[in-house]
Design an enzyme around this catalytic site. Structure first.
Site, mmCIF file in Angstrom:
data_model
loop_
_atom_site.group_PDB
_atom_site.id
_atom_site.type_symbol
_atom_site.label_atom_id
_atom_site.label_comp_id
_atom_site.label_asym_id
_atom_site.label_seq_id
_atom_site.Cartn_x
_atom_site.Cartn_y
_atom_site.Cartn_z
ATOM 1 N N HIS A 1 36.090 -45.152 40.988
ATOM 2 C CA HIS A 1 36.860 -45.884 39.987
ATOM 3 C C HIS A 1 38.236 -46.218 40.561
ATOM 4 O O HIS A 1 38.686 -45.589 41.528
ATOM 5 C CB HIS A 1 37.008 -45.053 38.714
ATOM 6 C CG HIS A 1 35.757 -45.000 37.901
ATOM 7 N ND1 HIS A 1 35.424 -43.923 37.115
ATOM 8 C CD2 HIS A 1 34.750 -45.897 37.744
ATOM 9 C CE1 HIS A 1 34.278 -44.166 36.505
ATOM 10 N NE2 HIS A 1 33.848 -45.353 36.886
ATOM 11 N N SER B 1 31.244 -55.631 43.138
ATOM 12 C CA SER B 1 32.162 -54.710 42.478
ATOM 13 C C SER B 1 31.415 -54.016 41.341
ATOM 14 O O SER B 1 30.508 -54.600 40.742
ATOM 15 C CB SER B 1 33.349 -55.506 41.936
ATOM 16 O OG SER B 1 34.219 -54.677 41.217
ATOM 17 N N ASP C 1 27.200 -51.147 40.538
ATOM 18 C CA ASP C 1 26.557 -49.890 40.136
ATOM 19 C C ASP C 1 25.054 -50.098 39.964
ATOM 20 O O ASP C 1 24.246 -49.251 40.349
ATOM 21 C CB ASP C 1 27.145 -49.362 38.819
ATOM 22 C CG ASP C 1 28.628 -49.062 38.902
ATOM 23 O OD1 ASP C 1 29.109 -48.738 39.999
ATOM 24 O OD2 ASP C 1 29.301 -49.154 37.860
#
Length: 137
Positions: free
Chosen positions: A8, A54, A60
């Site tokens: 993060h 990103s 993810d």
């Protein structure tokens, strides 16, 4: 053996420091990272990173896809536990996939160090055995 590196925003400096500190170990493996995290690591180290999108833009989920296809063997995801994330559902899905596919995941610096040292000692080699057996089925 392939490692996914995710951090993060508030943890990117910590991830870069981790990669600098363990560069001699990390350089032995295939490395994947979400976009900004990968760029930051590459700017500060000699590591070769396969950069994905990103995190909030699908990175993810791309890592999740690599987990499903057994291309990721370890995830180091330095999460910021004090800041709400707009893509929290993606993060939870990634953690769930690690659980489903038995992929070790470190979500803080302490567990990341334990895993990287275990990897260096050959203690995660069971991942390779597991993958070779599943490919024969």
């Amino acid at each position: 053996m392939n490692i996914a590196l995710v951090a993060h925003d508030q943890m990117k400096n910590t991830m870069v420091g981790f990669c600098i500190g363990y560069e001699s170990i990390l350089k032995k493996y295939g490395l994947y990272a979400t976009g900004t995290t990968g760029k930051r690591i590459m700017d500060e180290t000699e590591l070769n990173i396969n950069r994905l999108a990103s995190g909030p833009l699908g990175g993810d989920q791309q890592i999740g896809s690599l987990i499903v296809t057994q291309e990721i063997d370890l995830v180091i995801f330095l999460r910021d536990p004090l800041t709400s994330q707009a893509h929290e559902t993606d993060i939870q899905a990634l953690i769930r996939l690690c659980d489903v596919y038995h992929v070790p995941i470190a979500t803080n610096l302490a567990s990341a160090e334990i895993f990287i040292k275990a990897l260096d000692r050959g203690e995660l080699s069971w991942r390779e055995v597991r993958k070779s057996k599943s490919q024969r089925i």
